[in-house]
Design an enzyme around this catalytic site. Structure first.
Site, PDB file in Angstrom:
ATOM      1  N   CYS B  60       0.559  -1.174  -0.117  1.00  0.00           N
ATOM      2  CA  CYS B  60       0.074  -0.026   0.150  1.00  0.00           C
ATOM      3  C   CYS B  60       0.679   1.307   0.025  1.00  0.00           C
ATOM      4  CB  CYS B  60      -0.903   0.003   1.152  1.00  0.00           C
ATOM      5  SG  CYS B  60      -0.112   0.110   2.619  1.00  0.00           S
ATOM      6  N   ALA B  63       3.177   1.758   3.038  1.00  0.00           N
ATOM      7  CA  ALA B  63       4.506   1.242   2.917  1.00  0.00           C
ATOM      8  C   ALA B  63       5.453   1.878   1.902  1.00  0.00           C
ATOM      9  CB  ALA B  63       4.204  -0.336   2.099  1.00  0.00           C
ATOM     10  N   ARG B  94      12.629  -3.815   6.594  1.00  0.00           N
ATOM     11  CA  ARG B  94      13.273  -3.437   5.119  1.00  0.00           C
ATOM     12  C   ARG B  94      14.833  -3.561   5.264  1.00  0.00           C
ATOM     13  NH1 ARG B  94      11.055  -2.159   0.566  1.00  0.00           N
ATOM     14  NH2 ARG B  94      12.815  -0.437   0.444  1.00  0.00           N
TER      15      ARG B  94
END
Lengths: 449, 543
Positions: B60, B63, B94
């Protein structure tokens, strides 16, 4: 500093991931996230990192239009696409903060799907309302498991000698262990949900979109005729047992999740009583081996201070087990709110009046870290995120709970039952003794320990 | 160029990929599945909504904004305004590495901040709690900057994160506070979030510090997020070459560096998709040209360094860069010579990101491997076909909702670093100045290009092509590996890396060699399941 607005390093996450995990424990089920794509992507990613296994789930892919006009069209389109492309037996829809905020009614939309003929004959769509702004991932798990019971269980009026075991949030390895204990006792059970053989699938060179495990729809239907239910965990399992009792008059007993010696003892006794079967000698011997190790190695446990964080149904029996080991659980946090949890913790912590315990709002790992700085501990137990505290403070660390993103084993080796207790003992001793070895002066370095 | 390895008829394969879909879905998907021709570059449907119910790789807007662009800057306190999950899932997942200069320097990368919105806030509004949270973060950490990220319910209940941020910025005095309307439902993928992030960073950070940057050859590195230490390797090379890195957007970056970025003389862009907006806006406002480069692949890295030298047009720099390339290349070549006999002729598929599916093809080419099919998760047509298609892209309703900042030349700070004529001259020399040629011109004829590939299509592709390696992300990793095909994660690098520059290329070659030649893939069948094993029982009988 007391906080009211800011959560730092949470010891919880949101409802939908729990619903997704629970739904994977139904055979042939595709979990569906009714919200933005990001939710589904994040939940799949987190579960995948924890299990190192495929986690299949779909999403209603909300855009701004759906958020304004309601998500009905997206869910109806999803149902149609899913049945034609992925052909599941069941779609288990859970909501998100987005669809809850705009007020999408899953019951009404799934009914419309049925009325419009979008659900093929013999196929099912079940749902659970899982707003992210209420409770935690544990609440979402409980809501989806309750949805399974409510929407599948049927009462024919004729009771069977089957016992329902409602699994609280535990690993596939734990579910496998529960089934194995029941089979040793010759107790006829149906365990739900059941993620064993789903999230610990073998490498065969073929991807089974719907792996062989999972509770079947027939089994779920049959839970309405079972003679009783045992709910393993007052937070994640009991709500489903209550729903079964309400709908199909299946009496239930709620137990702590069988982690550690005492909680496993109570589970074994409850199962034996419910099944009307004696406890087999093999189980008694297995228990004996756990007590034997506890006695043999007591010096390494006794009086050691422990900090732990995680989910209620695991924290409660684990705290009790630490006390049984002679350890001192001094700091405990869980982001999950709940009166049942608080009450039970109070009972358990009667043996540990010194303990700091906080759950719910701002009961986070930042608070735990502050507590540890004020009163250092010998051992830290919790999910992967604990490794940062463990490294900062140089504390031996046992990974336990959800999520574990940096080690394997939790999905293969149980934490429940006597073999789970043995595994916990081995892990705790391992890190404590490694630390002792690492810190020992040359002349104090021991061969035999 | 025709593929060196035998590839099946792509039109038949395209049929197979879509024939199971309902008619409407099939029609839509068929426009995103294209048989490549590098000469004529066909149109690819991209940056459109995913069909609801389709299992997609996409995430999304939040993100893309918080996770991708803002996440890697170490000294911003990033507070996620919303229920707990959004902040939890973006917490350290991440792999944005960062290296504070001193141990006492601020670093909030390991923290997760959230307002943990509850039902009462959804009903009565959450602004008050947000302001309390900002105050508490300030009191605890005294950061230089606090960024606020809106999650889905925030936009719907009408919390004004921008007003709350302005109010708190004024109240706190020495802390820059700014908000992002990056609700997950905006746009059709992470891409919307990149754009929103670019706008916010440009508006609230870039240009805040006019201290002239030191150094002769000053540039910013755009679209490099230091996953697995990628930025560290590029920094190492720049330092060797005598190139000054003013700011990185945003791997291993700091607030101060970003605020000072407009003092650089060139922006080099790695991930075009996530950061091209910043390049464009800085060009208009400050007169800094941007240039597409690629530090994924040893040859590409050398080429990119030469382009930078060409841009600055300095003989000394050119000589130094040649010396660095000459020093680095033999190490790389030695590894290629060792590994290539084991990887030559093997095949790869890449379905990832908004630039990685393009750039990593260079590394596979260096190993003698062929890319059979590739596609992005959240890119736009220009990332496939090249920026020349930009005027032809129709702006749909989903894109219209994403703000386009109106930018004009800064009356004091606008200073064209190169004249029009100089820029034209550089372009004529092959430098991608303010341009990007996209992925497809580099891919072989008859290779498949697929945007927003679905789970179903991925499985079919593997079944039909049997590639030696498949590149995607964590959600695809174990699905593909269950099929007996190794999957290289190109978001997290399977916790390895760096893969940029020369050292990175070596790491990648070794990883791919390990993966495609790993003994485990031959152990899948139990001995008694193999046909040639015969019957155990029978052999006992004959004894």
């Amino acid at each position: 500093m007391a906080r009211e607005g800011l959560t730092i390093n949470p010891a919880k996450t949101c409802q939908p991931i729990g619903a997704m995990y629970a739904a994977l424990g139904i055979h042939g089920c595709l979990p569906h996230s009714h919200g933005s794509q990001g939710c589904c992507s994040y939940h799949r990613s987190t579960l995948t990192r924890h299990y190192k296994e495929p986690v299949m789930a779909s999403t209603s892919s909300f855009t701004e239009g759906a958020s304004v006009f309601g998500g009905q069209a997206n869910l109806l389109a999803s149902i149609e696409t899913i049945f034609s492309v992925y052909d599941p037996d069941v779609i288990a829809v859970h909501s998100t903060c987005l669809s809850e905020t705009i007020g999408d009614d899953l019951q009404q939309i799934t009914k419309k799907a049925k009325d419009d003929g979008k659900i093929p004959e013999g196929k099912y769509v079940i749902y659970a309302s899982t707003p992210s702004f209420v409770g935690s991932h544990i609440t979402g798990y409980a809501n989806m498991v309750t949805g399974m019971a409510e929407q599948f269980a049927v009462s024919t009026g004729e009771k069977t000698d089957q016992i329902n075991i409602v699994a609280g949030w535990m690993e596939p390895s734990d579910m496998r262990e529960i089934k194995s204990l029941a089979s040793l006792m010759d107790a006829k059970i149906v365990l739900f949900p059941d993620t064993s053989d789903v999230l610990d699938a073998p490498q065969t060179g073929k991807h089974e979109f719907y792996p062989k495990g999972g509770v079947t729809i027939d089994e779920l239907r049959s839970t309405g005729d079972s003679k009783c239910s045992l709910a393993l965990g007052c937070m994640s399992a009991e709500p489903a047992a209550i729903a079964l009792d309400k709908k199909c008059k299946v009496p239930f007993e709620t137990l702590d999740m069988p982690i550690g010696l005492s909680a496993t003892d109570r589970f074994i006794m409850a199962l034996s009583k419910a099944a009307g079967k004696p406890v087999p000698a093999s189980i008694t011997a297995e228990r004996g081996r756990v007590v034997d190790v506890m006695a043999d190695m007591e010096q390494y446990f006794y009086g050691k201070k422990v900090a732990l964080f995680g989910d209620p149904d695991q924290i409660m029996p684990l705290t009790e087990f630490l006390l049984d080991l002679g350890m001192k659980p001094v700091h405990i946090v869980s982001g999950t709110p709940g009166n049942r949890f608080e009450k039970r913790m109070k009972e358990i912590l009667e043996r540990a009046p010194y303990a700091n315990f906080k759950n719910g709002a701002q009961a986070d790992m930042f608070l735990l870290h502050q507590w540890i700085k004020n009163e250092p501990v010998d051992l830290l137990i919790g999910n992967t995120y604990g490794k940062y505290i463990a490294r900062d403070e140089d504390i031996p660390f046992v990974r336990f709970g959800f999520p574990i993103l940096d080690r394997v084993g939790h999905s293969y080796f149980p934490s429940v039952g006597y073999s789970g207790a043995m595994r916990l003992i081995e892990k705790i001793l391992g890190v404590l003794m490694d630390q002792q070895d690492r810190m020992a002066l040359e002349e104090k370095f021991e061969l035999v320990m | 160029m025709e593929a060196k390895v035998l590839i099946p008829d792509p039109s038949r394969i395209k049929e197979e990929l879509i024939n199971k879909y309902p008619a409407k879905v099939a029609k839509k998907r068929s426009k995103s599945i294209v048989i490549n021709d590098p000469e004529t570059v066909p149109e690819v449907q991209a940056n459109v909504r995913t069909v609801p119910g389709i299992i997609t790789q996409r995430g999304c807007s939040y993100a893309g904004c918080k996770g991708v662009v803002l996440g890697p800057t170490r000294d911003i306190v990033n507070i996620v305004h919303g229920p707990i999950g959004c902040s939890f899932y973006a917490w350290l997942t991440r792999r944005n590495q960062t290296r504070p200069e001193k141990p006492t320097d601020e670093n909030y990368i390991t923290y997760c901040f959230s307002t943990d919105m509850q039902e009462e806030h959804v009903v009565f509004g959450g602004e008050k709690k947000l302001k309390v949270a900002i105050q508490e973060a300030y009191d605890l950490f005294h950061p230089k900057a606090i960024a606020i990220f809106s999650t889905c319910p925030v936009g719907l209940i009408g919390d004004d994160v921008h007003a709350a941020s302005r109010e708190m910025k004024e109240k706190l005095g020495d802390c820059n506070v700014f908000g992002f309307s990056c609700e997950g439902y905006r746009g059709v993928s992470q891409s919307a979030g990149h754009h929103i992030a670019n706008n916010g960073v440009f508006k609230h950070m870039v240009g805040n510090n006019n201290t002239p940057a030191e150094g002769k050859f000053k540039l910013n590195l755009l679209g490099e997020y230091n996953i697995g230490g990628d930025a560290f390797e590029i920094e190492r090379i720049f330092e060797k070459c005598g190139i000054t890195l003013v700011a990185s957007f945003s791997g291993n970056s700091t607030v101060r560096a970003i605020e000072n970025a407009h003092m650089a003389d060139l922006n080099v862009i790695l991930c075009h998709r996530s950061i091209n907006y910043m390049g464009d806006m800085m060009e208009v406002k400050y007169g800094i040209p941007w240039m597409k480069v690629n530090f994924v692949g040893a040859e590409s890295s050398a080429k990119s360094l030469r382009k930078i030298a060409e841009y600055f047009g300095d003989e000394e720099l050119k000589a130094r860069i040649e010396a660095v390339i000459a020093e680095e290349t033999p190490k790389v070549q030695a590894i290629i010579d060792e590994i290539r006999p084991r990887t030559e002729g093997k095949t790869a598929m890449l379905f990832v990101g908004g630039s990685r599916a393009h750039h990593y093809q260079d590394l596979f080419a260096e190993l003698g491997m062929t890319t059979l099919a590739a596609g992005y998760e959240f890119a736009h047509r220009d990332d496939y076909e090249g920026r020349e298609v930009l005027p032809k892209i129709k702006i749909d309703a989903d894109s219209k909702n994403i703000e386009e900042l109106k930018v004009s030349a800064d009356p004091e700070l606008y200073k064209p670093r190169k004249s029009e004529a100089e820029l034209e001259e550089l372009k004529a020399k092959g430098l991608e100045i303010n341009g990007y040629e996209g992925m497809m011109k580099q891919m072989q004829k008859k290779s498949l290009v697929i945007d927003d590939v679905s789970h179903y299509e991925s499985e079919k592709l593997i079944e039909l092509y049997k590639p030696d390696i498949f590149c995607a992300g964590i959600k695809e990793k174990y699905v593909v590996q269950k099929m007996g095909v190794p999957l290289k994660q190109l978001h997290s690098y399977d916790y390895g890396g760096p893969y940029t520059g020369f050292e990175g290329a070596i790491n990648f070659y070794k990883d791919i060699d390990r993966m495609v030649n790993n003994p485990v893939w031959k152990l899948i069948k139990a001995p008694w399941e193999k046909e040639e094993s015969g019957s155990l029982e029978a052999s006992y009988v004959t004894q």
